[in-house]
Enzyme design. Sequence first.
Site, short mmCIF file in Angstrom:
data_model
loop_
_atom_site.label_atom_id
_atom_site.label_comp_id
_atom_site.label_asym_id
_atom_site.label_seq_id
_atom_site.Cartn_x
_atom_site.Cartn_y
_atom_site.Cartn_z
N ASN A 153 4.00 18.33 -34.61
CA ASN A 153 5.03 18.03 -35.59
C ASN A 153 4.41 17.11 -36.64
O ASN A 153 4.23 15.93 -36.39
CB ASN A 153 6.22 17.35 -34.88
CG ASN A 153 7.29 16.91 -35.86
OD1 ASN A 153 7.26 17.26 -37.04
ND2 ASN A 153 8.26 16.15 -35.37
N TRP A 154 4.07 17.69 -37.78
CA TRP A 154 3.36 16.91 -38.79
C TRP A 154 4.28 15.98 -39.57
O TRP A 154 3.82 15.18 -40.36
CB TRP A 154 2.63 17.86 -39.75
CG TRP A 154 1.48 18.60 -39.14
CD1 TRP A 154 1.09 18.61 -37.82
CD2 TRP A 154 0.56 19.46 -39.82
NE1 TRP A 154 -0.01 19.41 -37.65
CE2 TRP A 154 -0.36 19.95 -38.87
CE3 TRP A 154 0.42 19.86 -41.15
CZ2 TRP A 154 -1.40 20.82 -39.20
CZ3 TRP A 154 -0.61 20.73 -41.48
CH2 TRP A 154 -1.51 21.20 -40.53
N LYS A 155 5.59 16.17 -39.40
CA LYS A 155 6.56 15.34 -40.12
C LYS A 155 6.26 15.35 -41.62
O LYS A 155 5.86 16.38 -42.15
CB LYS A 155 6.58 13.93 -39.51
CG LYS A 155 6.76 13.98 -37.99
CD LYS A 155 7.07 12.66 -37.37
CE LYS A 155 7.24 12.85 -35.87
NZ LYS A 155 7.65 11.63 -35.19
N HIS A 209 15.40 17.48 -34.17
CA HIS A 209 14.54 16.34 -33.88
C HIS A 209 15.34 15.05 -34.08
O HIS A 209 16.20 14.98 -34.96
CB HIS A 209 13.32 16.37 -34.83
CG HIS A 209 12.28 15.35 -34.47
ND1 HIS A 209 12.40 14.03 -34.81
CD2 HIS A 209 11.13 15.48 -33.77
CE1 HIS A 209 11.35 13.38 -34.33
NE2 HIS A 209 10.57 14.22 -33.69
N GLU A 224 14.73 12.42 -35.50
CA GLU A 224 14.69 11.89 -36.87
C GLU A 224 15.66 12.67 -37.77
O GLU A 224 16.24 12.10 -38.69
CB GLU A 224 13.24 11.94 -37.40
CG GLU A 224 12.39 10.88 -36.70
CD GLU A 224 10.89 11.15 -36.69
OE1 GLU A 224 10.43 12.06 -37.40
OE2 GLU A 224 10.19 10.44 -35.95
N GLU A 271 12.37 14.45 -25.87
CA GLU A 271 11.72 13.38 -26.63
C GLU A 271 12.57 12.11 -26.56
O GLU A 271 13.51 11.95 -27.35
CB GLU A 271 11.55 13.80 -28.09
CG GLU A 271 10.65 14.99 -28.28
CD GLU A 271 9.95 14.93 -29.63
OE1 GLU A 271 8.72 15.05 -29.65
OE2 GLU A 271 10.63 14.73 -30.65
N GLY A 307 6.55 7.68 -31.89
CA GLY A 307 5.86 6.91 -32.92
C GLY A 307 5.70 5.44 -32.58
O GLY A 307 5.34 4.63 -33.43
N SER A 344 4.63 9.91 -28.32
CA SER A 344 3.34 9.22 -28.14
C SER A 344 2.40 9.95 -27.18
O SER A 344 1.67 9.31 -26.42
CB SER A 344 3.57 7.76 -27.70
OG SER A 344 4.31 7.06 -28.68
N GLY A 379 3.39 14.28 -32.33
CA GLY A 379 3.51 13.82 -33.72
C GLY A 379 2.17 13.31 -34.23
O GLY A 379 1.29 14.08 -34.61
N GLY A 380 2.00 12.00 -34.19
CA GLY A 380 0.82 11.35 -34.77
C GLY A 380 -0.50 11.99 -34.39
O GLY A 380 -1.38 12.21 -35.24
P1 PGA Z 1 4.72 10.95 -31.77
O1 PGA Z 1 5.91 11.89 -32.31
O2 PGA Z 1 3.80 11.82 -30.97
O3 PGA Z 1 4.06 10.41 -33.01
O4 PGA Z 1 5.35 9.89 -30.94
C1 PGA Z 1 6.45 12.92 -31.52
C2 PGA Z 1 7.58 13.59 -32.25
O5 PGA Z 1 8.35 12.93 -32.94
O6 PGA Z 1 7.75 14.82 -32.15
#
Ligand code: PGA
Length: 274
Positions: free
Chosen positions: A19-21, A104, A106, A191, A197, A237, A258-259
Amino acid sequence: MYRCPFKEFRVRVPIIAGNWKMHKTASEARALVREIGHALPSSQVEAVVCPPFTALASAIEAAEGTLVRVGAQDLFWKSQGAYTGQVSPGMLTDLGVSHVIIGHSERRGRFGVPEPDFTSEILKLFGDTDASVRKKTHAALAAGIVPIVCCGETLSERRAGDTDSVVATQIREGLAGLDASHSATVVIAYEPVWAIGTGETCAADEADRVCGVIRAAFAELYGAAAGGAVRIQYGGSVKPDNAADILGRPNIDGALVGGASLKAADFLAILTAA
Ligand code: PGA
């Protein structure tokens, strides 16, 4: 999907999605997908990258001839109309999008890291609810796009002891009303909001336990065989150094990353761990 002779069991092919956001321009996406595509370890794992809408076309072009699949980070359930800023399932399939992240945290306005400029007024703009998740999931499936449907509790919900009921409700409400073939396609991502994050990972045993709760909730909707077949990712994470521990658990069939999906080496290391 491979089917073994015992009808009720199916091999759950691991799925790792990045997930590149709100990261990567179209040209940066092209370069990153090329790097991942060339080095992809095997076809035993489904590898998906989810760039922003603006980078989907260049990511898809770069993924051609590789095992990388490209997903979107959201969609709208209507096929067309006066919905400024929205993107329809048909617009995504026309580009060659195969997966989509839905609901998600977010997009639901539930952030793990408090930011001073996220006032409650602004949080309302991130409007996904279980009802919109359900509509988006149905729309994705009808268009032939694999939905990766996210669920997970906030820190205060966890502290209140509500984790299991929060995720079970999100599954019951967000995934209601699928037909049998669609229930076999859907992917769920657990999640925990507090682990996204933040560098905080949910302990692998606990992540596995909650994924079991999710599996049971799905089985309540669609029967034991569907519960046994649905793929459930963990997200929050996930990094190269904790991936093997998390991905080795019986109820966890992959990761939503994500990251660590923004660097080819890290994403590839997680794919290798799977
Ligand atoms: P993260 O994000 O790996 O940076 O914690 C995961 C996500 O939000 O899908």
